[in-house]
Design an enzyme around this catalytic site. Sequence first.
Site, mmCIF file in Angstrom:
data_model
loop_
_atom_site.group_PDB
_atom_site.id
_atom_site.type_symbol
_atom_site.label_atom_id
_atom_site.label_comp_id
_atom_site.label_asym_id
_atom_site.label_seq_id
_atom_site.Cartn_x
_atom_site.Cartn_y
_atom_site.Cartn_z
ATOM 1 N N THR A 252 -2.142 -14.200 -6.963
ATOM 2 C CA THR A 252 -1.899 -14.260 -5.365
ATOM 3 C C THR A 252 -3.234 -14.424 -4.529
ATOM 4 O O THR A 252 -4.004 -13.708 -5.162
ATOM 5 C CB THR A 252 -0.924 -13.084 -5.122
ATOM 6 O OG1 THR A 252 0.301 -13.394 -5.395
ATOM 7 C CG2 THR A 252 -0.970 -12.935 -3.622
ATOM 8 N N ARG B 105 14.176 -15.397 -6.433
ATOM 9 C CA ARG B 105 13.406 -14.089 -6.493
ATOM 10 C C ARG B 105 12.316 -14.349 -5.523
ATOM 11 O O ARG B 105 11.558 -15.079 -5.420
ATOM 12 C CB ARG B 105 12.717 -13.906 -7.891
ATOM 13 C CG ARG B 105 11.904 -12.690 -8.095
ATOM 14 C CD ARG B 105 10.448 -13.095 -7.814
ATOM 15 N NE ARG B 105 9.562 -11.727 -7.725
ATOM 16 C CZ ARG B 105 8.344 -11.524 -7.762
ATOM 17 N NH1 ARG B 105 7.693 -12.839 -7.213
ATOM 18 N NH2 ARG B 105 7.668 -10.546 -7.944
ATOM 19 N N VAL B 106 12.012 -13.220 -4.682
ATOM 20 C CA VAL B 106 10.977 -13.004 -3.816
ATOM 21 C C VAL B 106 10.268 -11.870 -4.121
ATOM 22 O O VAL B 106 10.791 -10.698 -4.169
ATOM 23 C CB VAL B 106 11.392 -13.357 -2.361
ATOM 24 C CG1 VAL B 106 10.252 -13.075 -1.274
ATOM 25 C CG2 VAL B 106 12.253 -14.307 -2.075
ATOM 26 N N GLY B 107 8.812 -11.978 -4.098
ATOM 27 C CA GLY B 107 8.222 -10.759 -4.350
ATOM 28 C C GLY B 107 7.614 -10.035 -3.014
ATOM 29 O O GLY B 107 8.089 -10.074 -1.959
ATOM 30 N N ASP B 108 6.560 -9.206 -3.152
ATOM 31 C CA ASP B 108 6.161 -8.699 -1.987
ATOM 32 C C ASP B 108 5.335 -9.249 -0.818
ATOM 33 O O ASP B 108 5.109 -8.987 0.324
ATOM 34 C CB ASP B 108 4.939 -7.067 -2.446
ATOM 35 C CG ASP B 108 4.039 -8.124 -3.187
ATOM 36 O OD1 ASP B 108 4.162 -9.008 -3.942
ATOM 37 O OD2 ASP B 108 2.975 -7.474 -2.977
ATOM 38 N N THR C 257 -1.972 -7.738 -3.975
ATOM 39 C CA THR C 257 -1.553 -8.607 -5.392
ATOM 40 C C THR C 257 -1.226 -7.802 -6.404
ATOM 41 O O THR C 257 -1.728 -6.621 -6.649
ATOM 42 C CB THR C 257 -2.859 -9.354 -5.605
ATOM 43 O OG1 THR C 257 -2.450 -10.021 -6.854
ATOM 44 C CG2 THR C 257 -4.104 -8.739 -5.706
ATOM 45 N N GLY C 258 -0.060 -8.110 -7.046
ATOM 46 C CA GLY C 258 0.335 -7.526 -8.368
ATOM 47 C C GLY C 258 1.760 -7.499 -8.462
ATOM 48 O O GLY C 258 2.531 -8.375 -8.051
ATOM 49 N N GLY D 257 5.291 -7.496 -7.913
ATOM 50 C CA GLY D 257 5.744 -7.389 -6.439
ATOM 51 C C GLY D 257 6.829 -6.510 -6.262
ATOM 52 O O GLY D 257 7.137 -5.618 -5.279
HETATM 53 N N1 ASP Z 1 2.697 -10.005 -5.881
HETATM 54 C C1 ASP Z 1 3.027 -11.212 -6.204
HETATM 55 C C2 ASP Z 1 4.488 -11.432 -6.414
HETATM 56 O O1 ASP Z 1 5.165 -10.481 -6.934
HETATM 57 C C3 ASP Z 1 2.343 -11.861 -7.574
HETATM 58 C C4 ASP Z 1 1.040 -11.772 -7.499
HETATM 59 O O2 ASP Z 1 0.217 -10.849 -6.654
HETATM 60 O O3 ASP Z 1 0.431 -12.517 -8.011
HETATM 61 O O4 ASP Z 1 5.119 -12.202 -6.192
#
Ligand code: ASP
Length: 317
Positions: free
Chosen positions: A183, A211-214, A234-235, A237
């Site tokens: 990200t 699916r949706v992340g953070d 980033t991480g 999510g």
């Molecule tokens: N945070 C992002 C997600 O979970 C992934 C990422 O940080 O690469 O969608």
Amino acid sequence: MNSTNKRFGIAIHGGAGTILKALMTKEKEAAYHQALQNALDAGYALLQSGKSSLDAVEAAVRSLEDFPLFNAGKGAVFTHNGTHEMDASIMFGADLSAGAVSGISSIRNPVSLARVVMEKSGHVYLSGVEAENFGKLQGLVCESPAYFYEESRYKQLLDIRDSDSYQLDHTDKTESGEKKFGTVGAVALDAMGNLAAATSTGGMTNKRFGRVGDTPIIGAGTYANNKTCAISCTGHGEYFIRAVVAYDISCLMEYRGMSLEEAARFVVNDKLVKFGGEGGLVGMDADGNYVLAFNSEGMYRGIKNAEGINEIKIYES
Ligand code: ASP
């Protein structure tokens, strides 16, 4: 200009995770460095010419989205169905205005879609085809699936498509042995003293069921408030959503009186670690102090400010 205004600057990330020097080629490392420098320069040039932090974070994130090695825009990871579903958000600390999008597959720069949602839609969060239709009406550049296709990303999908697992960009199973969250994001303070944050992602390889992340969730992956700070995460999510990471840091500053550095270190290196959430973030406060924090082996990151700092790092030290 007062002393605050002189401390304008921008910090960026291109994802955190298991990024090991031993597994990186010189050429690839140089390409990452160049991409991070280009993004810093794009954002900083705007700040220097008196433009807003919003312009700066959008420009920096667009530059990172256009670079195929990061998991956002061109080079975004594939869903289970072999498509792209990108998420992005942006927030302005002066008035807490915010824009976010998810499930985007045809807009070249999802962060710019988030910005027009913020400024032109009367809403905060739009998703899917209708969000794309809104972007088209606003004149944003569209692309076909071929533009977003990167062979290495497709291989990552084929590696795990028949399993139940989903992956954050890379996992230990890949031939490179890397695991990282690709990200991208930026935070900035401008000469008017306003903070902004923006984040953009392709999410997780092999993700299913919408699916949706953070990343597009205001307060989780992105937050900006002139009273406290601007944060881009980033991480993993799911953990960042449940820990409401970006807003938590702002709250620790606002209600507990912590500094940005203290609040970010506490959330990333203590709370998230205990919770099992791997990743990192970049942050900046209204005085131009910044933090680049992560609890994984590395994070693609950079900072450039009016005090003459211009640094790019990938590994822990
Ligand atoms: N945070 C992002 C997600 O979970 C992934 C990422 O940080 O690469 O969608």
